[in-house]
Design a protein around this motif. Structure first.
Motif, PDB file in Angstrom:
ATOM      1  N   ARG A 207      86.798  50.152  37.055  1.00  0.00           N
ATOM      2  CA  ARG A 207      85.455  49.675  36.537  1.00  0.00           C
ATOM      3  C   ARG A 207      84.946  50.505  35.290  1.00  0.00           C
ATOM      4  O   ARG A 207      84.643  51.753  35.640  1.00  0.00           O
ATOM      5  CB  ARG A 207      84.222  49.474  37.701  1.00  0.00           C
ATOM      6  N   ILE A 209      82.667  51.374  32.291  1.00  0.00           N
ATOM      7  CA  ILE A 209      81.300  51.209  31.669  1.00  0.00           C
ATOM      8  C   ILE A 209      80.964  51.441  30.381  1.00  0.00           C
ATOM      9  O   ILE A 209      79.827  51.244  29.942  1.00  0.00           O
ATOM     10  CB  ILE A 209      80.310  51.470  32.791  1.00  0.00           C
ATOM     11  N   LYS A 250      72.042  50.172  34.135  1.00  0.00           N
ATOM     12  CA  LYS A 250      72.132  48.995  34.990  1.00  0.00           C
ATOM     13  C   LYS A 250      70.508  48.544  35.673  1.00  0.00           C
ATOM     14  O   LYS A 250      70.308  49.458  36.595  1.00  0.00           O
ATOM     15  CB  LYS A 250      73.285  49.214  36.134  1.00  0.00           C
ATOM     16  N   THR A 255      74.325  43.719  37.944  1.00  0.00           N
ATOM     17  CA  THR A 255      75.831  44.191  38.310  1.00  0.00           C
ATOM     18  C   THR A 255      76.258  44.980  36.996  1.00  0.00           C
ATOM     19  O   THR A 255      77.268  45.813  37.000  1.00  0.00           O
ATOM     20  CB  THR A 255      76.843  43.186  38.965  1.00  0.00           C
ATOM     21  N   GLN A 256      75.980  44.525  35.751  1.00  0.00           N
ATOM     22  CA  GLN A 256      76.543  45.017  34.544  1.00  0.00           C
ATOM     23  C   GLN A 256      75.811  45.949  33.846  1.00  0.00           C
ATOM     24  O   GLN A 256      74.658  45.983  33.832  1.00  0.00           O
ATOM     25  CB  GLN A 256      76.924  43.748  33.500  1.00  0.00           C
ATOM     26  N   GLU A 260      78.536  48.279  28.424  1.00  0.00           N
ATOM     27  CA  GLU A 260      79.829  47.386  28.646  1.00  0.00           C
ATOM     28  C   GLU A 260      80.273  46.579  27.534  1.00  0.00           C
ATOM     29  O   GLU A 260      81.442  46.326  27.223  1.00  0.00           O
ATOM     30  CB  GLU A 260      80.297  46.897  30.111  1.00  0.00           C
ATOM     31  N   THR A 261      79.091  46.284  26.875  1.00  0.00           N
ATOM     32  CA  THR A 261      79.299  45.281  25.799  1.00  0.00           C
ATOM     33  C   THR A 261      79.063  45.822  24.438  1.00  0.00           C
ATOM     34  O   THR A 261      79.584  45.328  23.318  1.00  0.00           O
ATOM     35  CB  THR A 261      78.472  44.177  25.944  1.00  0.00           C
TER      36      THR A 261
END
Length: 618
Positions: A207, A209, A250, A255-256, A260-261
């Motif tokens: 995962r 981030i 977060k 959850t995100q 991340e974007t």
């Protein structure tokens, strides 16, 4: 739930105004075991504070041709003595593999609200490569789970995972971040555990981030606020060949991570290198970050803060030093920051100055939310200065305990103690609150009664928490319903619980030195239906076994034990523990919702609002 009837005697406690006096100025205090001449190197040290004067420390220790292993020490008297100063206590598996990156803050340490001590680090697995390892102690460090064999929490086969850091939220969930290569650049990875570290989301899948833009992201640090929002900072190289500190968050129940974007830098770009950011969250929710930035081979400590949940940061407007910069050729490194219960800030760091001819451990402090820093005016030394360059000290790390006492450990050259030059032991210094001796403790005392305010209730568990929701003390009422706990001055919350009664919570309890605060409550018999959302088989836990039980019931099997027959607002019976989507019914949709929760696709198990569980304790 019924409200408590409470009696309080509140005594104001005014904190002192001067800065800390430090125990380490009077002489060296060893945390690590030094029986005599030594050529071992102790490094990568971390410290965390528990309740009632408890302190826990971990570090890596080894030497040439001897693998680095993890060692542990604790103090039960607010740092005055340490268990590890008289004997080594190794806690990592002695498997011939060395702790990875021991010289680069390669260890993470956290304490849960249950008092469980959790440690993470990177280490090689035979024929596999590095993995992030996890161990824990549930008895104050006397014994350790997973100390006999490596327990990786990272997905096997990753490229050089290293430098993990760990934090625990108010629900005792564990969060870990680390850096790991994707083949060309490092990115920040994340792992989560909801069962005290027994299983991890990161064991089966990576995962990432940090935003995967091809720029190296390294040296992550993590912090969690009182609302369980998770914040992560790290150093990242930019397209312009400069360095900045980046940020991701977060929110609780989500959850995100925001990072991340898209990239989210919180500092101005540095032409030189940027290293080791550290983050602290104050009681008011403000975030404070310090880091080292090097320009022309000179390191300095810089600072950035956000008072709006991470939307804006002061470090994007202008650079702000926290260290003493009176010498052009001085240099600072190893920054770590904490926030006290009053919102004051303290930064520990290593500084080299030509007038002191060596690297020393220092602190810089702020009483105005980071607007000004004591380290800008004078460099406050907190360790014993022998003179010369024979005893350099590095790697300072700081924590704060109840009563706002500051604690710092570092590793220091042990040559003057009889060791070899270039080899180090762990040292400690305590800053008794803002220039005075530690305040005398105070007491919370009271009686728990039935609703008639006359009949005492025995065997009520009374738990006392500080403003960070850390359990600080507990007691059980006697036959007369009385209890008593002794605590450092501060503000606390108490939780009263006994089977068969509605739980009671009370916050804003002020404890002053040499004073007794009376907190007496009444408790009501349980109202409503007794169950735990998701605990379909009624064994006290909500997990995958309950999903199996629920499916079997829906196919004609045994009914759930917790069935509510007396929810008058519904006018019907309810399999309440199985109604995890809060629809006031139990069917296959609840099973689907439950599975999604176990996969972290739903933030929480719900309950029927017309038939709430009597054991929620709110």
């Amino acid at each position: 739930m019924r409200k408590a009837v409470v009696g309080l005697i509140l005594v104001a406690f005014l904190g002192p105004a001067a800065w800390a006096d430090w125990s380490g100025l009077a002489g060296d205090q060893l945390v690590s075991y030094f029986p005599g001449p030594s050529d071992f190197l102790s490094t990568s040290n971390r410290i965390v504070a528990g309740p009632n004067g408890l302190l826990y420390a971990v570090w890596a220790q080894g030497r040439s041709l001897v693998p680095y292993e993890l060692y542990f020490g604790k103090s039960t008297d607010n740092g005055r003595t340490w268990s590890s100063s008289t004997a080594d206590q190794r806690i990592s598996a002695s498997d011939g593999e060395s702790v990875f990156n021991p010289l680069d803050r390669g260890v993470g340490l956290a304490l849960t609200g249950q008092g469980h001590i959790c440690v993470v680090w990177a280490e090689s697995l035979t024929n596999v490569g590095n993995e992030i390892m996890f161990i824990k102690s549930t008895d104050g460090g006397d014994t350790w789970i997973n100390t006999g064999a490596d327990f990786p929490l990272s997905d096997p086969g990753g490229l050089r995972p290293s430098l993990p850091k760990i934090a625990a939220d108010n629900n005792n969930n564990l969060h870990v971040v680390w850096q790991q290569s994707n083949g060309s650049n490092a990115e920040i990875h994340y792992g989560f555990s909801s069962d005290d570290g027994d299983t991890w989301t990161s064991q089966t899948a990576d995962r990432i981030i940090s935003f995967p833009d091809g720029n190296a992201a390294q040296q992550a640090e993590i912090a969690i606020d009182n609302s369980d929002n998770v914040y992560v900072v790290w150093m990242e190289r930019n397209e312009t060949d400069t360095n900045t500190v980046h940020f991701g968050k977060k929110l609780a129940g989500e959850t995100q991570f925001s990072s991340e974007t898209a990239d989210f830098p919180i500092t101005l770009p540095h032409a030189g290198s940027t290293w080791e950011p550290s983050i602290a969250v104050a009681p008011d929710g403000s975030m404070h970050v310090v880091w080292e930035a090097r320009n022309n081979a000179k390191g300095a400590m810089y600072y950035s803060r956000s008072t709006d949940g991470g939307t804006t940061w002061s470090g994007l407007d202008a650079e702000q030093n926290v260290d003493y910069d009176a010498y052009d050729d001085s240099s600072s490194t190893d920054a770590a920051i904490v926030a006290t219960s009053q919102g004051h800030l303290a930064v520990s760091y290593t500084n080299w100055r030509p007038d002191l001819s060596g690297a020393r451990t220092r602190v810089s402090l702020s009483t105005d939310g980071g607007n000004t820093w004591s380290g800008n005016v004078a460099a406050e030394l907190i360790d014993h200065f022998e003179g010369g360059d024979t005893r350099p000290a590095y790697g300072a790390h700081i924590c704060v305990s109840t009563g706002d006492t500051l604690h710092v450990i570092w590793h220091e050259d042990c040559m003057d103690l009889g060791g070899s030059s270039g080899y180090y032991e762990i040292m400690y210094s305590r800053g008794d609150v803002l220039g005075v001796a530690p305040p005398s403790p105070g007491t919370i005392s009271g009686v728990v009664h039935e609703t008639d305010n006359t009949t005492p209730i025995a065997d009520v568990l009374v738990e006392t928490y500080d403003v960070f929701n850390t359990l600080m003390a507990s007691d059980t009422t006697d036959a007369g319903g009385t209890y008593q706990v002794t605590l450092d001055p501060g503000t606390y919350r108490e939780h009263f619980v006994k089977e068969g009664y509605d739980a009671v919570d009370l916050s804003g309890i002020v404890v002053a030195s040499d004073s007794i605060t009376i907190v007496s409550v009444t408790m009501s018999p349980l109202s409503g239906c007794v169950y735990i959302p998701g605990d379909i088989n009624s064994n006290g836990f909500a997990n995958g076994i309950d999903v199996t039980y629920g499916v079997a019931f829906l196919k004609g099997g045994t009914p759930p034990p917790d069935t509510c027959f007396d929810c008058p607002s519904l006018g019907q019976d309810l399999m309440a523990a199985g109604d995890v989507n809060g629809s006031c019914g139990f069917n296959g949709i609840d099973i689907t919702f439950f599975v999604a929760y176990l996969k972290q696709l739903q933030p929480a198990l719900l309950f029927c609002p017309s038939c709430p569980p009597a054991t929620r304790g709110d």
